[in-house]
Design a protein around this motif. Structure first.
Motif, short mmCIF file in Angstrom:
data_model
loop_
_atom_site.label_atom_id
_atom_site.label_comp_id
_atom_site.label_asym_id
_atom_site.label_seq_id
_atom_site.Cartn_x
_atom_site.Cartn_y
_atom_site.Cartn_z
N SER A 254 0.83 -1.20 0.00
CA SER A 254 0.00 0.00 0.00
C SER A 254 0.87 1.26 0.00
CB SER A 254 -0.91 -0.01 1.23
OG SER A 254 -1.76 1.10 1.20
N THR A 255 1.94 1.24 0.81
CA THR A 255 2.82 2.41 0.91
C THR A 255 3.53 2.69 -0.40
OG1 THR A 255 3.19 1.73 3.19
CG2 THR A 255 4.60 3.47 2.32
N VAL A 256 4.09 1.63 -0.99
CA VAL A 256 4.83 1.81 -2.25
C VAL A 256 3.88 2.31 -3.33
CG1 VAL A 256 6.08 0.62 -4.08
CG2 VAL A 256 6.59 0.12 -1.68
N PHE A 257 2.72 1.67 -3.38
CA PHE A 257 1.69 2.07 -4.35
C PHE A 257 1.40 3.57 -4.20
CE2 PHE A 257 -1.76 0.32 -7.02
CZ PHE A 257 -2.53 1.45 -7.17
N MET A 258 1.22 4.01 -2.95
CA MET A 258 0.89 5.40 -2.68
C MET A 258 2.02 6.32 -3.14
SD MET A 258 1.58 8.02 -0.37
CE MET A 258 2.10 7.38 1.20
N LEU A 259 3.27 5.93 -2.82
CA LEU A 259 4.40 6.79 -3.18
C LEU A 259 4.52 6.96 -4.68
CD1 LEU A 259 7.07 5.65 -0.58
CD2 LEU A 259 5.80 7.81 -0.65
N VAL A 260 4.29 5.86 -5.42
CA VAL A 260 4.39 5.94 -6.88
C VAL A 260 3.31 6.87 -7.43
CG1 VAL A 260 4.15 4.63 -9.02
CG2 VAL A 260 5.45 3.68 -7.11
N VAL A 261 2.08 6.65 -6.98
CA VAL A 261 0.99 7.49 -7.48
C VAL A 261 1.21 8.94 -7.08
CG1 VAL A 261 -1.50 7.85 -7.52
CG2 VAL A 261 -0.59 5.56 -7.36
N LEU A 262 1.69 9.15 -5.86
CA LEU A 262 1.95 10.51 -5.39
C LEU A 262 2.96 11.21 -6.28
CD1 LEU A 262 1.37 12.59 -3.14
CD2 LEU A 262 3.36 11.71 -1.94
N PHE A 263 4.01 10.49 -6.63
CA PHE A 263 5.04 11.05 -7.49
C PHE A 263 4.45 11.46 -8.84
CE2 PHE A 263 8.45 10.47 -10.65
CZ PHE A 263 9.37 11.37 -10.14
N ILE A 264 3.71 10.53 -9.44
CA ILE A 264 3.11 10.83 -10.74
C ILE A 264 2.15 12.02 -10.62
CG2 ILE A 264 1.61 9.94 -12.56
CD1 ILE A 264 2.62 7.13 -11.78
N SER A 265 1.35 12.01 -9.55
CA SER A 265 0.34 13.06 -9.43
C SER A 265 0.98 14.44 -9.28
CB SER A 265 -0.58 12.78 -8.24
OG SER A 265 0.13 12.93 -7.03
N VAL A 266 2.09 14.49 -8.53
CA VAL A 266 2.74 15.79 -8.35
C VAL A 266 3.32 16.28 -9.68
CG1 VAL A 266 4.67 16.96 -7.25
CG2 VAL A 266 3.16 15.54 -5.91
N LEU A 267 3.86 15.34 -10.47
CA LEU A 267 4.35 15.71 -11.80
C LEU A 267 3.23 16.34 -12.62
CD1 LEU A 267 6.58 12.83 -13.22
CD2 LEU A 267 7.25 15.00 -12.21
N ILE A 268 2.11 15.66 -12.67
CA ILE A 268 1.00 16.13 -13.50
C ILE A 268 0.45 17.44 -12.94
CG2 ILE A 268 -1.31 15.60 -14.33
CD1 ILE A 268 -0.63 12.69 -14.24
N PHE A 269 0.32 17.47 -11.63
CA PHE A 269 -0.24 18.67 -10.98
C PHE A 269 0.61 19.90 -11.27
CE2 PHE A 269 -1.03 21.45 -7.33
CZ PHE A 269 -2.41 21.42 -7.29
N ASN A 270 1.91 19.73 -11.20
CA ASN A 270 2.82 20.83 -11.47
C ASN A 270 2.65 21.39 -12.86
OD1 ASN A 270 4.70 21.99 -9.73
ND2 ASN A 270 5.56 19.98 -9.36
N ARG A 271 2.44 20.50 -13.80
CA ARG A 271 2.26 20.95 -15.18
C ARG A 271 0.94 21.67 -15.34
NH1 ARG A 271 4.87 18.41 -19.94
NH2 ARG A 271 3.05 19.31 -20.92
N THR A 272 -0.09 21.09 -14.76
CA THR A 272 -1.42 21.68 -14.92
C THR A 272 -1.50 23.04 -14.26
OG1 THR A 272 -2.20 19.44 -14.67
CG2 THR A 272 -3.85 21.16 -14.72
N GLU A 273 -0.93 23.14 -13.07
CA GLU A 273 -1.00 24.35 -12.27
C GLU A 273 -0.59 25.59 -13.07
OE1 GLU A 273 1.00 24.25 -8.35
OE2 GLU A 273 2.45 25.54 -9.34
N ARG A 274 0.32 25.41 -14.02
CA ARG A 274 0.87 26.56 -14.74
C ARG A 274 -0.13 27.18 -15.70
NH1 ARG A 274 5.09 29.22 -13.86
NH2 ARG A 274 6.12 29.03 -15.87
N THR A 275 -0.96 26.38 -16.30
CA THR A 275 -1.80 26.93 -17.36
C THR A 275 -3.26 26.55 -17.22
OG1 THR A 275 -1.28 25.01 -18.70
CG2 THR A 275 0.01 26.98 -19.11
N PHE A 276 -3.65 25.99 -16.07
CA PHE A 276 -5.02 25.48 -16.02
C PHE A 276 -6.05 26.59 -16.20
CE2 PHE A 276 -5.65 27.22 -11.93
CZ PHE A 276 -6.99 27.16 -11.69
N MET A 277 -5.65 27.84 -15.88
CA MET A 277 -6.60 28.93 -16.01
C MET A 277 -7.08 29.10 -17.45
SD MET A 277 -7.77 30.11 -13.46
CE MET A 277 -8.78 31.29 -14.34
N ASP A 278 -6.28 28.64 -18.39
CA ASP A 278 -6.67 28.81 -19.79
C ASP A 278 -7.62 27.71 -20.25
OD1 ASP A 278 -4.76 30.75 -19.56
OD2 ASP A 278 -3.19 29.49 -20.41
N THR A 279 -7.67 26.63 -19.49
CA THR A 279 -8.46 25.51 -19.98
C THR A 279 -9.63 25.16 -19.08
OG1 THR A 279 -6.95 24.02 -18.84
CG2 THR A 279 -6.55 24.39 -21.18
#
Lengths: 280, 424
Positions: A254-279
């Motif tokens: 469960s912990t490893v699963f969480m860490l992997v998803v957390l890592f991916i989510s932060v990557l995606i979140f960081n990208r979205t955060e920059r321009t989400f206002m346009d979309t």
């Protein structure tokens, strides 16, 4: 180029740029958001924070009637109110952490569209304010638990219960990381929202909330064990109710699963955060 | 030393709805740029941003090739018509959204007043909202606590401090929001049209505060507004944006003058089209000024007579004064015709078709320059019948005697005084 710029705004950030320093600088904002969440919920209500308790009480009663009574699903020897209450408490916390994280862009578009601050503050504050709510429900659980003890019910408590804070942590960050992925995707593709709302309901039945793992067997059991939340729910019930099971392997998964998803989510979140206002 | 540098900034927007085709565009873009290593196919098709003309592609550059520097302590006014890219520019600076190309460099904390009262929650009290709003703007709780009294004082809401903000009037909410922002003490302040709200007293306070911020405390301010007199009184430099690129950078006066010029060039309409409102019993069909029904005309050298003709239809009898107000290009009134005020004799309009024909004698030495005129019909005692603000744009060549130079409006005012004949 001259040095000494405190801020450089560029089209694209590095892939993983968490800005933890900025997050720390905005810790007061985090506190304000937590406060706002808790204070505004029961403004202009008579019962106030009691509402945090009424919902699990009624749900438990309903589960006792439907699943325990009509369907006759076993609770593995544990008293039904305690069994359902523990499940509801944990599931609520997970699903609400998921909820605040997955709506972070759509719900805060107004504020995000005007001011910059590290966007992660908002979901993190959501985790915290829901934690407070969960702790209130935990007190209810403890009260009922003590009531059963006084009434002479035998309930086995063991040392694994000490891991309870860790279980809470796992639930919170599972909810956060799945939610962040959904939030990033829904900011552009709204379809996901509909999928998610009933997907969450279905997912509850794939988690041992209202039934113990012991009733599952064979293929069904193997599938349920893939669910990273299963070991958490089982371990908590094992720690205080004596039913369920405890496995280090499961918790590690469960912990490893969480860490992997957390890592991916932060990557995606960081990208979205920059321009989400346009979309959005 | 520069406080902010904009370096070749561009921002591409997709027009129409985001939805159908988004996924395929995204996939295509990803395939072209990441897998094949080509240039982004959608970046090339962008056109400059002209709202009025229909472009061919679905992408548009809201900002393109924006490069300029702002020195420390400067107050820069950013002007331009709607859709010129002013707010987008500020959004990029306040990091609400990221640029598509280029780089912005800045020194110090940036606070934006893109709209005041951000994050206000109606359920929370004024005090709670001050803390909420302040923290969103980046203040710490200790900072806010130390300034709380000043903020409350500035906003003038001491009495309502512990009342939920949803019970506030809109003006009070704005005051509170602006007050929090005003005590933020950032190195760079970004302001967008906040002065449009609030009563006169508060606007004065707000402008004063901004002046203090820039002059006394030496901070840098970027100010976006359509209010030319506010821009003029506050800003030390002006930037004119046109269709997403920099049209002019220079003194505030020049930038405003160019902006006013541009906004006039864009329209060749009839004067009567400028009629904003008229009472139901009155229909204005045509207005002719200076011999034309177009809203632009020229007063040539030597011309002393300016003629007016209003044609229309009245459903009932009424009395009216003809009011004409002549303004300069900064919207300051210079002279007026208000015949009723002079002699108390109104114009009588009888039911049916009517025409009002009047001739005005211009000053002998009228100054050269650009003028705007308002034409108004008003009952001598009561209400307005019809109003056409900014309806005639006059270019005056400037009157003078033979072999002379006309006087200039900027330095000598609207008209030249005449000497009494044969004094010597």
């Amino acid at each position: 180029m001259k040095e000494g710029w405190t801020l450089v705004i560029r089209p694209r950030k590095r892939l993983l740029d968490l800005d933890l320093k900025g997050l720390w600088r905005y810790r007061d904002l985090w506190l304000m958001y937590v406060r706002r969440d808790i204070v505004t919920v029961y403004k202009q209500t008579v019962l106030g924070p009691l509402w945090f308790l009424i919902q699990p009480v009624f749900t438990t009663a309903m589960y006792m009637f439907v699943f325990g009574g009509l369907a006759g699903i076993s609770t593995d020897g544990a008293p039904q109110p305690l069994f359902y209450l523990s499940g509801i408490m944990m599931w609520n916390y997970f699903s609400e952490c998921f909820g605040v994280s997955s709506n972070v862009f759509t719900n805060n578009a107004g504020v995000f569209g005007k001011v910059y601050f590290p966007r992660l503050v908002v979901p993190l504050a959501g985790l915290t304010s829901n934690l407070v709510k969960m702790l209130i429900q935990l007190m209810l659980f403890v009260a009922v638990y003590i009531g059963y003890l006084i009434a002479g019910q035998e309930l086995s408590v063991n040392a694994t219960l000490l891991l309870f804070p860790f279980y809470v942590f796992l639930l919170a960050f599972h909810g956060l990381s799945w939610g962040l992925i959904v939030s990033s995707v829904t900011s552009k593709y709204r379809d996901i929202r509909f999928l998610v709302s009933f997907g969450m309901q279905l997912f509850m039945y794939a988690t041992p909330v209202i039934y113990p793992m012991s009733v599952a067997s064979g293929k069904v059991k193997a599938i349920l064990e893939l669910n990273p939340l299963t070991p958490v729910f089982e371990a908590f019930k094992y720690g205080c109710l004596g039913c369920g099971s405890f496995s280090w392997g499961g918790l590690l998964y469960s912990t490893v699963f969480m860490l992997v998803v957390l890592f991916i989510s932060v990557l995606i979140f960081n990208r979205t955060e920059r321009t989400f206002m346009d979309t959005v | 030393m520069n406080a902010i540098e904009f370096d070749n900034i561009g921002k591409l927007y997709q027009l129409g709805t985001v939805g159908t085709g988004t996924l395929s565009h995204d996939l295509n873009r990803w395939w072209q740029t990441k897998v094949l290593g080509h240039e982004d196919p959608y970046l090339k098709v962008g056109e400059t941003n002209d709202r009025a003309s229909k472009g061919t592609s679905g992408f548009v550059w809201a900002l393109k090739d924006i490069s300029f520097n702002v020195a420390e302590g400067e107050v820069v006014g950013i002007i331009g018509k709607n859709g010129a890219g002013k707010s987008t520019l500020l959004k990029l600076l306040s990091r609400v959204t990221a640029p598509t190309t280029g780089e912005i460099r800045a020194r110090g904390r940036i606070a934006s007043l893109l709209e005041v009262g951000t994050g206000f929650n109606g359920e929370m009290t004024g005090r709670e909202n001050i803390f909420m709003n302040g923290s969103i703007m980046g203040m710490t709780r200790a900072e806010i606590r130390s300034k709380l009294d000043d903020i409350v004082d500035f906003a003038g809401v001491a009495r309502y401090l512990d009342t939920p903000v949803k019970r506030y009037s809109s003006g009070m909410t704005v005051r509170l929001g602006f007050a929090v922002a005003a005590f933020l003490e950032p190195e760079i302040l970004v302001v967008d049209e906040v002065l449009a709200v609030g009563d006169a007293e508060f606007q004065k306070k707000a402008i004063g505060k901004m002046q203090d911020v820039s002059r006394g405390e030496g901070r840098t301010v970027l100010f976006v507004s359509h209010n030319m007199s506010a821009v003029r009184s506050l800003c030390t430099r002006g930037i004119l944006l046109e269709n997403g690129s920099v049209g002019y950078i220079g003194t505030t006066e020049d930038a405003i003058a160019r902006y006013m010029q541009k906004s006039e060039d864009n329209q060749h309409v009839r004067i009567v089209d400028h009629v904003r409102w008229s009472k139901s019993y009155l229909r204005i069909d045509n207005i002719v000024v200076n011999g034309t029904d177009k809203d632009k005309s020229e007063i040539i050298r030597g011309q002393r007579i300016l003629d007016f003709r209003l044609d229309g239809y009245a459903h009932s009898n009424c009395k009216t004064d003809l009011i004409v107000i002549l303004r300069n290009s900064f919207d300051v009134p210079l002279a007026s015709l208000y015949s009723g005020k002079y002699n108390g004799a109104p114009i009588i309009i009888k039911e049916g078709s009517f025409s009002i024909v009047r001739k005005v004698l211009l000053p002998k030495y009228i100054a050269r320059g650009e003028y705007v005129m308002d034409i108004i019909l008003k009952d001598p005692l009561a209400e307005y019948h019809m109003g056409a603000r900014h309806s005639v744009f006059l270019t005056v060549e400037g009157n003078c005697d033979d072999n002379c130079h006309p006087i200039d409006q900027g330095s000598y005012g609207f008209m030249g005084l005449e000497l009494v004949a044969d004094e010597s």
